[in-house]
Every structure is written in C-alpha cells, then in structure tokens.
Design a protein around this motif. Sequence first.
Motif, short mmCIF file in Angstrom:
data_model
loop_
_atom_site.label_atom_id
_atom_site.label_comp_id
_atom_site.label_asym_id
_atom_site.label_seq_id
_atom_site.Cartn_x
_atom_site.Cartn_y
_atom_site.Cartn_z
N SER A 157 -8.76 -0.12 6.05
CA SER A 157 -9.40 -0.21 4.52
C SER A 157 -9.66 -0.41 4.00
O SER A 157 -9.98 -1.92 3.43
CB SER A 157 -7.55 0.89 3.47
N VAL A 204 -1.48 9.74 0.26
CA VAL A 204 -2.70 8.92 -0.91
C VAL A 204 -3.93 9.09 -0.39
O VAL A 204 -4.53 8.74 -0.32
CB VAL A 204 -1.26 8.45 -1.62
N ARG A 205 -3.50 8.85 1.49
CA ARG A 205 -4.91 8.23 1.77
C ARG A 205 -5.91 10.19 1.84
O ARG A 205 -5.68 10.85 1.41
CB ARG A 205 -4.69 8.80 3.18
N PHE A 253 1.56 0.99 -4.64
CA PHE A 253 0.94 1.19 -5.39
C PHE A 253 -0.81 1.42 -4.47
O PHE A 253 -0.81 1.18 -3.42
CB PHE A 253 0.22 0.39 -6.06
N CYS A 254 -1.73 2.51 -5.03
CA CYS A 254 -3.10 3.12 -4.40
C CYS A 254 -4.14 2.85 -4.70
O CYS A 254 -3.91 3.31 -6.19
CB CYS A 254 -2.90 4.87 -3.66
N PRO A 255 -4.78 1.52 -4.89
CA PRO A 255 -6.45 1.58 -5.58
C PRO A 255 -6.68 3.09 -5.22
O PRO A 255 -7.39 2.61 -6.57
CB PRO A 255 -6.55 0.30 -4.60
N GLU A 256 -6.68 2.95 -4.74
CA GLU A 256 -7.98 4.09 -4.42
C GLU A 256 -7.36 4.80 -5.47
O GLU A 256 -8.71 5.92 -6.36
CB GLU A 256 -9.19 4.95 -3.19
N SER A 267 1.11 -1.56 -0.33
CA SER A 267 0.21 -0.11 0.10
C SER A 267 0.69 1.18 0.15
O SER A 267 1.84 1.41 0.87
CB SER A 267 -0.73 0.06 1.01
N ALA A 268 0.35 2.32 -0.81
CA ALA A 268 1.52 3.14 -1.38
C ALA A 268 1.41 3.80 0.05
O ALA A 268 2.74 4.78 0.87
CB ALA A 268 1.03 4.28 -1.88
N CYS A 269 0.54 4.37 0.85
CA CYS A 269 0.65 4.98 2.23
C CYS A 269 1.61 4.43 3.17
O CYS A 269 2.00 5.31 3.94
CB CYS A 269 -0.95 5.13 2.74
N SER A 321 -10.48 -1.04 1.37
CA SER A 321 -9.88 -0.73 -0.20
C SER A 321 -8.87 -2.18 0.42
O SER A 321 -8.69 -3.39 -0.21
CB SER A 321 -9.22 -0.54 -0.96
N CYS A 322 -7.60 -1.53 0.91
CA CYS A 322 -6.74 -2.24 1.50
C CYS A 322 -6.84 -3.20 2.87
O CYS A 322 -5.39 -4.07 2.84
CB CYS A 322 -5.38 -1.76 1.71
N ARG A 340 -9.73 13.75 -0.14
CA ARG A 340 -11.39 12.72 -0.39
C ARG A 340 -12.13 12.37 0.68
O ARG A 340 -11.93 11.60 1.41
CB ARG A 340 -11.24 11.32 -1.98
N ILE A 369 -2.45 -2.15 3.75
CA ILE A 369 -2.49 -1.96 5.04
C ILE A 369 -3.81 -2.07 6.00
O ILE A 369 -4.77 -2.08 5.17
CB ILE A 369 -2.34 0.17 5.59
S1 SF4 Z 1 -6.46 2.69 -0.82
FE1 SF4 Z 1 -6.18 3.12 1.17
S2 SF4 Z 1 -4.99 2.30 2.08
FE2 SF4 Z 1 -4.22 1.60 0.27
S3 SF4 Z 1 -2.37 2.22 -0.16
FE3 SF4 Z 1 -4.41 3.71 -1.38
S4 SF4 Z 1 -5.10 4.92 0.94
FE4 SF4 Z 1 -3.27 3.36 1.38
#
Ligand code: SF4
Length: 169
Positions: free
Chosen positions: A113, A17-18, A43-46, A9-11, A115-116, A55, A110
């Motif tokens: 989330s 990117v959060r 990588f950040c899926p969102e 997770s990029a964060c 997503s993650c 956001r 992480i």
């Molecule tokens: S989707 Fe959310 S938890 Fe996943 S990498 Fe992006 S900011 Fe981090």
Amino acid sequence: MIAPKILISACLLGRPVRYDGTGKPLSHPAIARWQAGGRLVGFCPEQAGGLPTPRPPAEIEDGLCGEDVIEGRARVVENTGRDVTDAFVEGGRQTVEFARANGCAFALLIDGSPSCGSGFIYDGSFSAVRHPGHGVTAALMRRAGIAVYSDREIDALVAHLDGEDGTEF
Ligand code: SF4
C-alpha cells in the motif's frame, strides 16, 4: 508491566476500508490470540486522512517512496490524476498520534500500500510494477520509533513479542 499494543492496518482485520471497499483479513493464529488479549488496535490511515471508501487507487509517483513524499520530493496520485498527497500525509500523522495515544510500540501493516506498505510498493505507473520501498504511514511510524512489520513478517513479530513477554500469547 503493561504489554505494548500493536497497531494493525484495519483492512487486515477484515474491515471494508480498502480503496475498492473490501477488507483483506489476515489469517494467522496470533491474530485471534492478540485480539483476545486486547493487544490489537485497528486503524486506517487513508480514511483518517479524509479519503472516502471506495476511492480510486493511488500510488507514489516516479518509483519513489513514503520518505520522499514526507520530504516533498514526491506526490501520491490517484489513477484519475488527482493529487492526494496531503490526505496521505495527514492520515500518516494521525496514525502516529493514534498509536501513541493507545500505547502501540509495534505496527503490523499490510504490504504494497502507498500508506501501509513497508517492504514493497507500486511504482506510480498503475501497471502492477512493484519495487522495494515503503508507504507514507510506514515511513512516519518508523520516524516515530514504532517498530513496523509487514503482514508477511507476522511470524517475526510473534517471535519478538514472545521473547519480550517471556510467555507465548
Ligand atoms: S490505508 Fe489502505 S492498507 Fe492501510 S489500513 Fe487503510 S485500506 Fe488498509
């Protein structure tokens, strides 16, 4: 043999990117070792799904999880009420493609989330209520055969990779 890479997770790498525009860097000796060895791919899926940063926070509704979203049984909704399901699913699909393109057999994501998350997520009430479950990206990654570990499980990932490689790295 080429050592498999780890999608992270990029964060967790500290990238801002959060949803609130921050990162959440994971402090662990293995992170520096893996980075030095070129093993980590952030990588950040969102963001990949087209959502801006910052956001509004989003959760999977009704105490359901990522598998329910993929199967069309649940939505991902922002605290504004906006339905962002399509962006979350698209982001998850892109994460799988990116992982495959970069030779990632493992993912370190992480927890918490929508997503993650892979161990727990929030229940959709935006009242900080957790429940066991996984996010949309974690579910799609597992379906794709990628081994998902949460940030809380990094020691287990270290042990697995050390055993697989036969050397500490
Ligand atoms: S989707 Fe959310 S938890 Fe996943 S990498 Fe992006 S900011 Fe981090």
